[in-house]
Design an enzyme around this catalytic site. Structure first.
Site, PDB file in Angstrom:
ATOM      1  N   ASP A 253       0.865  -1.174   0.000  1.00  0.00           N
ATOM      2  CA  ASP A 253       0.000   0.000   0.000  1.00  0.00           C
ATOM      3  C   ASP A 253       0.901   1.223   0.000  1.00  0.00           C
ATOM      4  O   ASP A 253       2.033   1.173   0.494  1.00  0.00           O
ATOM      5  CB  ASP A 253      -0.903   0.005   1.237  1.00  0.00           C
ATOM      6  N   ILE A 254       0.404   2.335  -0.524  1.00  0.00           N
ATOM      7  CA  ILE A 254       1.217   3.536  -0.618  1.00  0.00           C
ATOM      8  C   ILE A 254       1.500   4.146   0.750  1.00  0.00           C
ATOM      9  O   ILE A 254       2.559   4.741   0.972  1.00  0.00           O
ATOM     10  CB  ILE A 254       0.562   4.570  -1.562  1.00  0.00           C
TER      11      ILE A 254
ATOM     12  N   ASP B 267       4.122   2.352  -4.071  1.00  0.00           N
ATOM     13  CA  ASP B 267       3.145   3.041  -4.911  1.00  0.00           C
ATOM     14  C   ASP B 267       2.850   2.157  -6.114  1.00  0.00           C
ATOM     15  O   ASP B 267       3.760   1.784  -6.861  1.00  0.00           O
ATOM     16  CB  ASP B 267       3.727   4.387  -5.351  1.00  0.00           C
TER      17      ASP B 267
ATOM     18  N   TYR C 218     -11.749   8.530 -12.715  1.00  0.00           N
ATOM     19  CA  TYR C 218     -12.241   7.343 -11.993  1.00  0.00           C
ATOM     20  C   TYR C 218     -13.039   6.441 -12.939  1.00  0.00           C
ATOM     21  O   TYR C 218     -12.804   5.229 -13.017  1.00  0.00           O
ATOM     22  CB  TYR C 218     -13.106   7.790 -10.817  1.00  0.00           C
TER      23      TYR C 218
ATOM     24  N   LYS D 290     -12.081   2.613 -14.195  1.00  0.00           N
ATOM     25  CA  LYS D 290     -12.934   1.489 -13.824  1.00  0.00           C
ATOM     26  C   LYS D 290     -13.541   0.813 -15.049  1.00  0.00           C
ATOM     27  O   LYS D 290     -13.814  -0.397 -15.033  1.00  0.00           O
ATOM     28  CB  LYS D 290     -14.028   1.955 -12.865  1.00  0.00           C
TER      29      LYS D 290
END
Length: 276
Positions: A37-38, A75, A173, A177
């Site tokens: 995870d970042i 990242d 977004y 997606k």
């Protein structure tokens, strides 16, 4: 006997929310977990992202079930970093069976959503990041000869356009997606002969820090017509699924119960897309 006994799972965006839910349940079902995870905020995203403390908590939750966890800070946009994590994890655990390309952000709130950087963040994290995660994993899935399962987290917004303000953040977004559906379909066809299954999962709103935050609360107040469009036909407590609801479908897709499911846009949406 668990549904994932002896298997090794890679999960991006593992520190909290859906990623954490998937990791903990799969550990309960017998899997060891590689994840990253970042663990840092992003200037294009208004709400706070996961922290190193979140990652440590997820590690402890996995280990509670007696499973091993190799979780790192990285990242998803950095292919070399992702590849290093995958390669080192497989070298340590000896195999890779399941890949959950889950990392995501919601760059659709605040003044940030109006900037080009919000569009790029959405596409870079949730489309290019999916490519990075899967491409770094494929050599290990293919080399084993056992096949495997890949599940990419999309959204209801990966199947329908909805009614939105068409800001750069929301467009990024939606583009990401929708875009991962194309990646999934191409990979599903290319990898079927090797018994590597690839699917996308499309939840409606989920009660995770991506949505359950002050920034999103202000956003739906500012755009009430959008909020009205987010309602689900089935009655859902608080209007949102719980992460575990998505995890239950993930388990079906990655276990033997889903051994003949590939190339599927698997919907967990309380009727949302059917109603649109």
């Amino acid at each position: 006997m668990g549904l994932a006994d002896g298997k090794v799972v890679l999960i991006s965006g593992i520190a909290r929310g859906q990623g954490r839910s998937h990791a903990v349940r799969l550990a309960e079902e017998g899997a060891d977990i590689i994840g990253f995870d970042i663990c840092a905020n992003d200037h294009a995203v208004e709400y706070p992202l996961a922290t190193p403390e979140d990652l440590e908590e997820t590690t402890a939750m996995i280990e509670k079930f007696g499973r091993r966890a190799l979780l790192s800070v990285a990242d998803v946009r950095d292919y070399d970093a992702v590849k290093t994590i995958v390669d080192e994890g497989v070298a340590d655990f000896g195999r890779l069976d399941i890949v959950l390309a889950n990392a995501g952000v919601m760059p659709i709130t605040g003044q940030q959503r109006l900037k080009r950087s919000a569009f790029l963040a959405g596409v870079d994290i949730m489309l290019s990041g999916v490519f990075n995660t899967v491409e770094a994993s494929l050599p290990h899935l293919r080399a084993s000869g056992r096949g495997g399962s890949i599940v990419i987290t999309s959204s209801t917004n990966g199947l329908v356009g909805g009614r939105a303000d068409a800001s750069p953040g929301l467009l990024g977004y939606a583009a990401a997606k929708h875009g991962v559906v194309g990646l999934m379909r191409a990979w599903a066809n290319a990898l079927a002969a090797e018994n590597i299954r690839v699917n996308t999962i499309h939840p409606t709103g989920v009660n995770s820090p991506m949505v359950a935050n002050e920034a999103f609360g202000r956003y739906v107040q500012e755009f009430p017509t959008i909020a009205a469009n987010l309602q689900n036909p089935l009655p859902v407590p608080n209007g949102m699924l719980e992460p575990e609801d998505v995890t239950n479908s993930i388990l079906h897709l990655v276990s033997d119960a889903g051994r003949y499911i590939t190339g599927s846009t698997f919907v967990v949406d309380a009727g949302f897309t059917n109603f649109r």
